[in-house]
Design a protein around this motif. Sequence first.
Motif, PDB file in Angstrom:
ATOM      1  N   LYS A 150      10.289  -7.848  -0.069  1.00  0.00           N
ATOM      2  CA  LYS A 150       9.019  -8.480   0.299  1.00  0.00           C
ATOM      3  C   LYS A 150       9.256  -9.792   1.027  1.00  0.00           C
ATOM      4  O   LYS A 150       8.540 -10.142   1.963  1.00  0.00           O
ATOM      5  CB  LYS A 150       8.158  -8.703  -0.942  1.00  0.00           C
ATOM      6  N   ILE A 205       0.219  -6.863   1.585  1.00  0.00           N
ATOM      7  CA  ILE A 205       0.342  -5.411   1.736  1.00  0.00           C
ATOM      8  C   ILE A 205       1.798  -5.057   2.041  1.00  0.00           C
ATOM      9  O   ILE A 205       2.422  -5.657   2.912  1.00  0.00           O
ATOM     10  CB  ILE A 205      -0.579  -4.901   2.862  1.00  0.00           C
ATOM     11  N   LEU A 206       2.310  -4.093   1.318  1.00  0.00           N
ATOM     12  CA  LEU A 206       3.697  -3.674   1.525  1.00  0.00           C
ATOM     13  C   LEU A 206       3.859  -2.952   2.854  1.00  0.00           C
ATOM     14  O   LEU A 206       2.989  -2.168   3.245  1.00  0.00           O
ATOM     15  CB  LEU A 206       4.129  -2.728   0.418  1.00  0.00           C
ATOM     16  N   LEU A 261       5.135  -0.004   5.211  1.00  0.00           N
ATOM     17  CA  LEU A 261       5.071   1.422   4.892  1.00  0.00           C
ATOM     18  C   LEU A 261       6.328   1.928   4.175  1.00  0.00           C
ATOM     19  O   LEU A 261       6.242   2.670   3.193  1.00  0.00           O
ATOM     20  CB  LEU A 261       4.845   2.225   6.183  1.00  0.00           C
ATOM     21  N   GLU A 262       7.500   1.473   4.660  1.00  0.00           N
ATOM     22  CA  GLU A 262       8.735   1.974   4.047  1.00  0.00           C
ATOM     23  C   GLU A 262       8.876   1.512   2.597  1.00  0.00           C
ATOM     24  O   GLU A 262       9.431   2.217   1.748  1.00  0.00           O
ATOM     25  CB  GLU A 262       9.958   1.553   4.866  1.00  0.00           C
ATOM     26  N   MET A 321       6.245   0.897   0.597  1.00  0.00           N
ATOM     27  CA  MET A 321       5.242   1.642  -0.169  1.00  0.00           C
ATOM     28  C   MET A 321       5.823   2.966  -0.648  1.00  0.00           C
ATOM     29  O   MET A 321       5.619   3.382  -1.790  1.00  0.00           O
ATOM     30  CB  MET A 321       3.998   1.891   0.692  1.00  0.00           C
ATOM     31  N   PHE A 322       6.581   3.626   0.235  1.00  0.00           N
ATOM     32  CA  PHE A 322       7.220   4.887  -0.149  1.00  0.00           C
ATOM     33  C   PHE A 322       8.316   4.649  -1.188  1.00  0.00           C
ATOM     34  O   PHE A 322       8.449   5.396  -2.150  1.00  0.00           O
ATOM     35  CB  PHE A 322       7.815   5.592   1.077  1.00  0.00           C
ATOM     36  N   LYS A 333      11.545  -2.807 -10.267  1.00  0.00           N
ATOM     37  CA  LYS A 333      11.628  -2.309  -8.886  1.00  0.00           C
ATOM     38  C   LYS A 333      12.865  -2.897  -8.194  1.00  0.00           C
ATOM     39  O   LYS A 333      12.864  -4.074  -7.827  1.00  0.00           O
ATOM     40  CB  LYS A 333      10.348  -2.684  -8.125  1.00  0.00           C
ATOM     41  N   TYR A 370       8.700   2.194  -3.443  1.00  0.00           N
ATOM     42  CA  TYR A 370       8.284   1.750  -4.773  1.00  0.00           C
ATOM     43  C   TYR A 370       7.067   2.503  -5.320  1.00  0.00           C
ATOM     44  O   TYR A 370       6.716   2.341  -6.491  1.00  0.00           O
ATOM     45  CB  TYR A 370       7.988   0.249  -4.746  1.00  0.00           C
ATOM     46  N   GLY A 371       6.436   3.336  -4.490  1.00  0.00           N
ATOM     47  CA  GLY A 371       5.210   4.010  -4.908  1.00  0.00           C
ATOM     48  C   GLY A 371       5.401   5.029  -6.004  1.00  0.00           C
ATOM     49  O   GLY A 371       4.472   5.312  -6.760  1.00  0.00           O
TER      50      GLY A 371
END
Length: 363
Positions: A77, A52-53, A55-56, A58-59, A70, A61-62
């Motif tokens: 990671k 799981i990425l 939070l920062e 996720m924003f 990417k 690369y989301g």
Amino acid sequence: MRMKPSRNLLLVLCSMLALGFLYYSSGRITLRGWGHKSLYDKQGFLLKLDGILPLELMFKYGNLSEGACKPGFAAAKMTAIYPKFIKLAPMFLDPNYKRFSRIGDYSPPFGIKSQEKIIDILLSATKNYGLGEELDSLSCKTCIIVGNGGILANRSLGQRIDEFDVVIRLNEAPVKGFEKDVGSKTTMRVTYPEGAIQKTERYESESLFVLSAFKALDFKWLRHMVFNQKLRSTDGFWKSVAKHVPREPSDIRILNPYFIQEASFKLIGLPRNNGQMGRGNIPTLGTVAITMALHNCDEVAVAGFGYNMSTPHAPLHYYEKIRMSAIRESWTHNISKEKEFLMKLVKAGVIQDWTNGICGAGC
């Protein structure tokens, strides 16, 4: 007079409470001070690798469109599961290589100690120290390391492999005749004298020849290749070596030995052996190439990786009939510890394993 016993009793009670708290906290609860270590294994990797990425990330690369490269993804990671990771090492040695003090402390294969003179000669002859103008200018690079494993056979991954910006191949693994499964594109071939292609007609017309030096003699061999000099003796090599590399000096590179050092001592946790090559402390070239890619590529994938010791009669390589059992005799590698490291990368999504040979059903 009555104050002293009370004071002494208070001190004893405080001491007992403090000791009790220390004992209780060490075994029952996780505090920032003690519990921090328990989140990581002895190499420094997070114990919980769920992919799981943070939070920062996720924003970050989301919002990218599907399939878009990417930027910084692999390093981000990697840092999320291994906070000690620092993206500082270029792929190849350049004239400023002495700024990496860590490689100056060790002899080959972990460094360049006592080899500076010959390296300077080689670098002045090759004059090029990157992937090439087009690839070096990319703001986001996708890389795939194509292993030599038999697991690649009949997978028809060739077209997908060729879509990567950088395709890294190892040793003498052939391309011609196997394009459907392994692709036809080769950006670089990482090898050493004993692993290099010996038949000149089998070399790709356009690719970088990258030496991964495991001993001082390897640099002397490369000097003969760069200056197209006849190799008069092969004493000191453990098997036959290439006598000629049909590449221009400008297409020849020296792999930064920092990656061997980092993979062995830090990431896998192999014995240091006082900085000397010894039993079970040399990573495979595939893992060295992955380590290099983590520092220099934005996205990293692998194919053709994984030794399955439960199938000793399966083919070890996609291009020959040597069986899996042959790797058991390896003196320099620790396959089981290396697999533990690679499984961490796959489980956490740091790298993508297209042939699913690293984990099998274990990820």
